[in-house]
Design a protein around this motif. Structure first.
Motif, PDB file in Angstrom:
ATOM      1  N   GLY A  37       0.827  -1.200   0.000  1.00  0.00           N
ATOM      2  CA  GLY A  37       0.000   0.000   0.000  1.00  0.00           C
ATOM      3  C   GLY A  37       0.858   1.245   0.000  1.00  0.00           C
ATOM      4  O   GLY A  37       2.048   1.185  -0.306  1.00  0.00           O
ATOM      5  N   ALA A  38       0.254   2.369   0.365  1.00  0.00           N
ATOM      6  CA  ALA A  38       0.956   3.652   0.311  1.00  0.00           C
ATOM      7  C   ALA A  38       0.947   4.398   1.637  1.00  0.00           C
ATOM      8  O   ALA A  38       1.328   5.552   1.696  1.00  0.00           O
ATOM      9  CB  ALA A  38       0.337   4.524  -0.770  1.00  0.00           C
ATOM     10  N   THR A  39       0.541   3.745   2.712  1.00  0.00           N
ATOM     11  CA  THR A  39       0.398   4.428   4.001  1.00  0.00           C
ATOM     12  C   THR A  39       1.670   5.123   4.482  1.00  0.00           C
ATOM     13  O   THR A  39       1.604   6.275   4.897  1.00  0.00           O
ATOM     14  CB  THR A  39      -0.145   3.452   5.062  1.00  0.00           C
ATOM     15  N   VAL A  41       3.963   6.500   2.901  1.00  0.00           N
ATOM     16  CA  VAL A  41       4.436   7.311   1.780  1.00  0.00           C
ATOM     17  C   VAL A  41       5.486   6.517   1.006  1.00  0.00           C
ATOM     18  O   VAL A  41       6.470   6.054   1.571  1.00  0.00           O
ATOM     19  CB  VAL A  41       5.003   8.690   2.207  1.00  0.00           C
ATOM     20  N   VAL A  42       5.240   6.344  -0.259  1.00  0.00           N
ATOM     21  CA  VAL A  42       6.105   5.533  -1.104  1.00  0.00           C
ATOM     22  C   VAL A  42       7.366   6.297  -1.488  1.00  0.00           C
ATOM     23  O   VAL A  42       7.398   7.518  -1.432  1.00  0.00           O
ATOM     24  CB  VAL A  42       5.344   5.064  -2.374  1.00  0.00           C
ATOM     25  N   SER A  43       8.376   5.570  -1.894  1.00  0.00           N
ATOM     26  CA  SER A  43       9.583   6.205  -2.415  1.00  0.00           C
ATOM     27  C   SER A  43       9.326   6.680  -3.840  1.00  0.00           C
ATOM     28  O   SER A  43       9.728   7.775  -4.221  1.00  0.00           O
ATOM     29  CB  SER A  43      10.752   5.225  -2.385  1.00  0.00           C
ATOM     30  N   SER A  44       8.637   5.842  -4.621  1.00  0.00           N
ATOM     31  CA  SER A  44       8.219   6.213  -5.979  1.00  0.00           C
ATOM     32  C   SER A  44       7.042   5.329  -6.359  1.00  0.00           C
ATOM     33  O   SER A  44       6.774   4.326  -5.696  1.00  0.00           O
ATOM     34  CB  SER A  44       9.369   6.059  -6.976  1.00  0.00           C
ATOM     35  N   GLY A  45       6.330   5.673  -7.403  1.00  0.00           N
ATOM     36  CA  GLY A  45       5.172   4.898  -7.825  1.00  0.00           C
ATOM     37  C   GLY A  45       3.997   5.098  -6.888  1.00  0.00           C
ATOM     38  O   GLY A  45       3.857   6.146  -6.254  1.00  0.00           O
ATOM     39  N   THR A  46       3.167   4.048  -6.760  1.00  0.00           N
ATOM     40  CA  THR A  46       1.966   4.166  -5.932  1.00  0.00           C
ATOM     41  C   THR A  46       1.943   3.230  -4.733  1.00  0.00           C
ATOM     42  O   THR A  46       1.094   3.397  -3.861  1.00  0.00           O
ATOM     43  CB  THR A  46       0.704   3.896  -6.780  1.00  0.00           C
ATOM     44  N   ASN A  47       2.833   2.236  -4.667  1.00  0.00           N
ATOM     45  CA  ASN A  47       2.832   1.273  -3.569  1.00  0.00           C
ATOM     46  C   ASN A  47       4.226   1.039  -3.020  1.00  0.00           C
ATOM     47  O   ASN A  47       5.229   1.304  -3.689  1.00  0.00           O
ATOM     48  CB  ASN A  47       2.280  -0.084  -4.035  1.00  0.00           C
ATOM     49  N   CYS A  48       4.259   0.491  -1.815  1.00  0.00           N
ATOM     50  CA  CYS A  48       5.473  -0.005  -1.184  1.00  0.00           C
ATOM     51  C   CYS A  48       5.049  -1.189  -0.317  1.00  0.00           C
ATOM     52  O   CYS A  48       3.864  -1.508  -0.233  1.00  0.00           O
ATOM     53  CB  CYS A  48       6.162   1.076  -0.350  1.00  0.00           C
ATOM     54  N   ALA A  49       5.987  -1.844   0.328  1.00  0.00           N
ATOM     55  CA  ALA A  49       5.678  -2.910   1.277  1.00  0.00           C
ATOM     56  C   ALA A  49       6.052  -2.402   2.658  1.00  0.00           C
ATOM     57  O   ALA A  49       7.073  -1.741   2.832  1.00  0.00           O
ATOM     58  CB  ALA A  49       6.468  -4.178   0.947  1.00  0.00           C
ATOM     59  N   TYR A  50       5.200  -2.717   3.649  1.00  0.00           N
ATOM     60  CA  TYR A  50       5.461  -2.231   5.000  1.00  0.00           C
ATOM     61  C   TYR A  50       4.763  -3.105   6.033  1.00  0.00           C
ATOM     62  O   TYR A  50       3.857  -3.865   5.721  1.00  0.00           O
ATOM     63  CB  TYR A  50       5.035  -0.771   5.160  1.00  0.00           C
ATOM     64  N   ILE A  51       5.212  -2.978   7.257  1.00  0.00           N
ATOM     65  CA  ILE A  51       4.613  -3.693   8.377  1.00  0.00           C
ATOM     66  C   ILE A  51       3.470  -2.851   8.938  1.00  0.00           C
ATOM     67  O   ILE A  51       3.619  -1.642   9.135  1.00  0.00           O
ATOM     68  CB  ILE A  51       5.665  -3.963   9.485  1.00  0.00           C
ATOM     69  N   SER A  52       2.350  -3.516   9.191  1.00  0.00           N
ATOM     70  CA  SER A  52       1.188  -2.828   9.747  1.00  0.00           C
ATOM     71  C   SER A  52       0.499  -3.707  10.781  1.00  0.00           C
ATOM     72  O   SER A  52       0.365  -4.917  10.590  1.00  0.00           O
ATOM     73  CB  SER A  52       0.204  -2.481   8.627  1.00  0.00           C
ATOM     74  N   SER A  53       0.042  -3.090  11.848  1.00  0.00           N
ATOM     75  CA  SER A  53      -0.668  -3.834  12.894  1.00  0.00           C
ATOM     76  C   SER A  53      -2.157  -3.965  12.595  1.00  0.00           C
ATOM     77  O   SER A  53      -2.862  -4.688  13.295  1.00  0.00           O
ATOM     78  CB  SER A  53      -0.485  -3.137  14.246  1.00  0.00           C
ATOM     79  N   ASP A  54      -2.639  -3.263  11.558  1.00  0.00           N
ATOM     80  CA  ASP A  54      -4.077  -3.251  11.290  1.00  0.00           C
ATOM     81  C   ASP A  54      -4.410  -3.432   9.810  1.00  0.00           C
ATOM     82  O   ASP A  54      -5.319  -2.813   9.283  1.00  0.00           O
ATOM     83  CB  ASP A  54      -4.711  -1.976  11.832  1.00  0.00           C
ATOM     84  N   GLY A  56      -2.854  -2.565   7.109  1.00  0.00           N
ATOM     85  CA  GLY A  56      -2.427  -1.540   6.177  1.00  0.00           C
ATOM     86  C   GLY A  56      -2.949  -0.149   6.436  1.00  0.00           C
ATOM     87  O   GLY A  56      -2.541   0.801   5.787  1.00  0.00           O
ATOM     88  N   VAL A  57      -3.856   0.001   7.389  1.00  0.00           N
ATOM     89  CA  VAL A  57      -4.405   1.325   7.689  1.00  0.00           C
ATOM     90  C   VAL A  57      -3.312   2.235   8.241  1.00  0.00           C
ATOM     91  O   VAL A  57      -3.195   3.397   7.856  1.00  0.00           O
ATOM     92  CB  VAL A  57      -5.591   1.233   8.673  1.00  0.00           C
ATOM     93  N   THR A  58      -2.494   1.699   9.147  1.00  0.00           N
ATOM     94  CA  THR A  58      -1.406   2.481   9.723  1.00  0.00           C
ATOM     95  C   THR A  58      -0.070   1.769   9.520  1.00  0.00           C
ATOM     96  O   THR A  58      -0.019   0.564   9.304  1.00  0.00           O
ATOM     97  CB  THR A  58      -1.609   2.703  11.242  1.00  0.00           C
ATOM     98  N   TRP A  59       0.995   2.525   9.603  1.00  0.00           N
ATOM     99  CA  TRP A  59       2.361   2.017   9.506  1.00  0.00           C
ATOM    100  C   TRP A  59       2.913   1.948  10.925  1.00  0.00           C
ATOM    101  O   TRP A  59       3.606   2.829  11.382  1.00  0.00           O
ATOM    102  CB  TRP A  59       3.186   2.924   8.604  1.00  0.00           C
ATOM    103  N   ASN A  60       2.517   0.894  11.646  1.00  0.00           N
ATOM    104  CA  ASN A  60       3.031   0.703  12.991  1.00  0.00           C
ATOM    105  C   ASN A  60       2.938  -0.759  13.380  1.00  0.00           C
ATOM    106  O   ASN A  60       2.306  -1.545  12.694  1.00  0.00           O
ATOM    107  CB  ASN A  60       2.305   1.597  14.006  1.00  0.00           C
ATOM    108  N   TYR A  61       3.591  -1.084  14.481  1.00  0.00           N
ATOM    109  CA  TYR A  61       3.515  -2.451  15.010  1.00  0.00           C
ATOM    110  C   TYR A  61       3.114  -2.397  16.471  1.00  0.00           C
ATOM    111  O   TYR A  61       3.352  -1.411  17.157  1.00  0.00           O
ATOM    112  CB  TYR A  61       4.807  -3.223  14.792  1.00  0.00           C
ATOM    113  N   SER A  62       2.460  -3.440  16.916  1.00  0.00           N
ATOM    114  CA  SER A  62       1.939  -3.446  18.275  1.00  0.00           C
ATOM    115  C   SER A  62       2.253  -4.732  19.020  1.00  0.00           C
ATOM    116  O   SER A  62       2.151  -4.773  20.232  1.00  0.00           O
ATOM    117  CB  SER A  62       0.424  -3.263  18.251  1.00  0.00           C
ATOM    118  N   GLN A  63       2.590  -5.765  18.304  1.00  0.00           N
ATOM    119  CA  GLN A  63       2.838  -7.070  18.902  1.00  0.00           C
ATOM    120  C   GLN A  63       4.328  -7.228  19.177  1.00  0.00           C
ATOM    121  O   GLN A  63       5.165  -6.678  18.488  1.00  0.00           O
ATOM    122  CB  GLN A  63       2.386  -8.174  17.939  1.00  0.00           C
ATOM    123  N   THR A  64       4.642  -8.002  20.181  1.00  0.00           N
ATOM    124  CA  THR A  64       6.048  -8.315  20.433  1.00  0.00           C
ATOM    125  C   THR A  64       6.293  -9.782  20.121  1.00  0.00           C
ATOM    126  O   THR A  64       5.378 -10.597  20.082  1.00  0.00           O
ATOM    127  CB  THR A  64       6.420  -8.017  21.894  1.00  0.00           C
TER     128      THR A  64
END
Length: 182
Positions: A37-39, A41-54, A56-64
């Protein structure tokens, strides 16, 4: 020179909104997984890959205590044993220098090995460049960082390029990993 993964296509996550559409495979547990997704902010284009706890809505982690992987299968062309991997990354994570707490790592493994959720890969298969801290990508989340890793492989052999996110059992230090332009 042969391009095996294009940053304008599968390596930029530009051929669809899922890993499968981009010829990647995700090995995620039920929380804090890799998404497309793009949450963050991508480096270029429209998508990137990232870790999300929800999802893809947010770019964060919550689990250990998780280890999540994405991988892409490649076959090294005949007569080409020297490889160059370039990608953009950002991640805060946790730990300094040799502390292997919350971070992203990159691996190049035989395609006969399938990463398992919550199982780290062998450090013997880890590859890293000058942007890593002791082989770990962390503590630099303000903007994308360009990374170049030079390594070798056996011509005609098939491998898996793996990006892994790991968090340990204690402190959460957002944001987690985001990658683009592979």
């Amino acid at each position: 020179q042969t391009t095996l993964i294009s940053p304008a296509g599968d390596g930029g996550f530009e051929t669809g909104s899922t890993f499968a559409a981009n010829n990647w495979t995700a090995i995620n547990s039920s929380i804090d997984g890799w998404v497309v997704g793009a949450t963050p902010v991508v480096s270029s284009g429209t998508n990137c890959a990232y870790i999300s706890s929800d999802g893809g809505v947010t770019w964060n982690y919550s689990q250990t205590s998780v280890v999540q992987h994405i991988y892409y299968d490649v076959t090294i062309p005949a007569n080409e044993s020297k490889l160059t991997l370039t990608f953009k990354w950002k991640a805060q994570g946790e730990g300094t220098l040799t502390n292997d707490y919350d971070n992203m790592q990159v691996y190049f493994i035989p395609n006969s090995v399938t990463p398992l959720v919550n199982e780290p890969l062998s450090v013997l298969d880890r590859i890293s460049g000058s942007g890593s801290i002791n082989g770990m990508y962390k503590l630099n989340s303000g903007s994308y960082n360009a990374e170049t890793i030079n390594f070798t492989g056996l011509p005609g052999s098939s491998y898996r390029l793996v990006f892994s996110w790991k968090s340990d059992f204690s402190i959460i230090n957002n944001p987690p990993a985001a990658i683009d332009d592979i």
